[in-house]
Design an enzyme around this catalytic site. Structure first.
Site, PDB file in Angstrom:
ATOM      1  N   LYS A  42      -3.019   0.977  -7.903  1.00  0.00           N
ATOM      2  CA  LYS A  42      -4.270   0.121  -6.697  1.00  0.00           C
ATOM      3  C   LYS A  42      -5.110   0.659  -7.473  1.00  0.00           C
ATOM      4  O   LYS A  42      -5.182   1.413  -7.630  1.00  0.00           O
ATOM      5  CB  LYS A  42      -3.340   1.764  -5.394  1.00  0.00           C
ATOM      6  CG  LYS A  42      -2.082   1.481  -4.899  1.00  0.00           C
ATOM      7  CD  LYS A  42      -2.132   1.920  -3.575  1.00  0.00           C
ATOM      8  CE  LYS A  42      -0.981   2.545  -3.138  1.00  0.00           C
ATOM      9  NZ  LYS A  42      -0.189   3.764  -3.628  1.00  0.00           N
ATOM     10  N   TYR A  66      -5.285   8.629  -7.123  1.00  0.00           N
ATOM     11  CA  TYR A  66      -4.105  10.044  -7.055  1.00  0.00           C
ATOM     12  C   TYR A  66      -4.614  10.728  -8.451  1.00  0.00           C
ATOM     13  O   TYR A  66      -3.798  11.990  -8.215  1.00  0.00           O
ATOM     14  CB  TYR A  66      -2.195   9.125  -7.309  1.00  0.00           C
ATOM     15  CG  TYR A  66      -2.191   8.857  -5.871  1.00  0.00           C
ATOM     16  CD1 TYR A  66      -3.191   8.531  -4.663  1.00  0.00           C
ATOM     17  CD2 TYR A  66      -0.667   7.704  -5.697  1.00  0.00           C
ATOM     18  CE1 TYR A  66      -2.616   8.078  -3.074  1.00  0.00           C
ATOM     19  CE2 TYR A  66      -0.942   7.062  -4.307  1.00  0.00           C
ATOM     20  CZ  TYR A  66      -1.490   7.136  -4.111  1.00  0.00           C
ATOM     21  OH  TYR A  66      -1.050   6.632  -2.383  1.00  0.00           O
ATOM     22  N   ASP A  99       6.021   4.905  -6.578  1.00  0.00           N
ATOM     23  CA  ASP A  99       4.235   4.637  -6.443  1.00  0.00           C
ATOM     24  C   ASP A  99       2.973   5.019  -6.621  1.00  0.00           C
ATOM     25  O   ASP A  99       3.187   6.937  -6.433  1.00  0.00           O
ATOM     26  CB  ASP A  99       4.270   4.191  -5.186  1.00  0.00           C
ATOM     27  CG  ASP A  99       3.288   3.122  -4.090  1.00  0.00           C
ATOM     28  OD1 ASP A  99       2.638   1.965  -3.962  1.00  0.00           O
ATOM     29  OD2 ASP A  99       2.028   4.703  -4.359  1.00  0.00           O
ATOM     30  N   HIS A 157      -6.254  -0.689  -2.920  1.00  0.00           N
ATOM     31  CA  HIS A 157      -6.085   0.279  -2.208  1.00  0.00           C
ATOM     32  C   HIS A 157      -6.527   0.050  -0.292  1.00  0.00           C
ATOM     33  O   HIS A 157      -6.163   0.974   0.537  1.00  0.00           O
ATOM     34  CB  HIS A 157      -6.669   1.572  -2.941  1.00  0.00           C
ATOM     35  CG  HIS A 157      -5.565   2.717  -2.365  1.00  0.00           C
ATOM     36  ND1 HIS A 157      -5.297   3.786  -2.959  1.00  0.00           N
ATOM     37  CD2 HIS A 157      -5.075   2.996  -1.381  1.00  0.00           C
ATOM     38  CE1 HIS A 157      -5.072   4.871  -2.619  1.00  0.00           C
ATOM     39  NE2 HIS A 157      -4.055   4.337  -1.873  1.00  0.00           N
TER      40      HIS A 157
END
Length: 289
Positions: free
Chosen positions: A82, A53, A48, A114
């Site tokens: 996302k 990120y 994931d 997200h």
């Protein structure tokens, strides 16, 4: 892709593994490679990530290098990414393609919106709702082209989900939200069950805070398991996929040891009884219009 006993069936007809590696805050190959290597060795089949990120490029590279080592192919794993809050609305199509390019993939197994809000907008701004709808249209388009195999949302509350159901052409396959014994999300889970949406847990360890909870420790001692294993087992025993994150290979391996034991109903009830509505994520999605 993975043992059906260790996966859930999505409303798309495909399966999603019950256990995944969360990669939030794992940046740089020096951090991702050992964690991904340990995860693949331990039998993880889900990874994931997210645009926010800032590790899609590195995760894609790590998987390309490590899959052959473990005798696996792309089709053997399930990758989630996302849409960033900054890309809600008109920028969503370009952002969807960017995630594909960053990961170096022909398709992404699951792509989520997200957050319900848009970066730069006040939470009460009605434009948040307009942007969400535009974003979902973009996800539906990528789904129709086979670039995404499933689409869903993250951090939505009941109100956001019901708004989506009222306007979408394709319903979400997954809702990913914070979930652990102190935040049981009863209303959201009921709606997901009613609408055949897979409910998935992030922060299943309560960002680590629950690892020292007295009840969790008592249950863990009673069944000869670690606190982390007990918390993760509590979720997966209810059919809820979990994506614990760790950069520590030994913890990654430890977290995978979920499928060779069961919690008693008494222990399940004791953990469920910890629910007090406590969030560890500082963002409160209920505030977003």
């Amino acid at each position: 892709m993975s043992d059906p006993r260790h996966s859930v069936l999505l409303n798309t007809g495909s399966r999603m593994p019950l256990l995944g590696l969360g990669t939030g805050q794992l940046r740089g190959l020096e951090n991702l490679m050992p964690a991904v290597d340990a995860a693949l060795a331990a039998g993880y089949h889900q990874f994931d990530t997210a645009a926010v990120y800032r590790n899609e490029v590195e995760l894609g590279q790590a998987l390309r290098e490590l899959l052959p080592k473990h005798g696996l192919e792309r089709a053997d794993i399930f990758i989630t990414s996302k849409l960033a809050p900054r890309d809600q609305g008109p920028m969503a199509p370009a952002a969807c393609q960017r995630s594909l390019d960053q990961l170096g993939l022909e398709y992404i197994d699951l792509f989520l919106v997200h957050e319900p809000g848009t970066e730069g907008l006040r939470v009460e701004d009605p434009q948040n709702s307009v942007n969400r709808a535009q974003s979902w249209t973009a996800l539906e388009e990528f789904l129709s082209r086979g670039k995404f195999r499933a689409i869903g949302v993250s951090n939505y509350i009941v109100r956001h989900l019901e708004e989506l159901f009222a306007s979408c052409k394709v319903p979400p396959a997954v809702l990913q939200v914070e979930f652990h014994p102190r935040l049981a999300q009863t209303e959201l889970r009921a709606l997901c069950a009613q609408r055949s949406v897979c409910f998935e847990a992030y922060s299943p360890l309560g960002t680590g805070a629950l690892l020292s909870d007295p009840v969790v420790l008592e249950v863990a001692k009673g069944c000869g398991r670690t606190a982390a294993q007990v918390l993760l087992r509590w979720a997966v025993q209810q059919g809820i996929p979990v994506i614990p994150k760790s950069s520590n290979p030994s913890r990654v391996r430890e977290n995978a040891q979920l499928f060779d034991f069961e919690l008693s109903q008494e222990d399940m009830d004791r953990l469920t009884g910890l629910d007090c509505g406590q969030r560890f994520d500082p963002e409160d999605p209920s505030l977003v219009a």
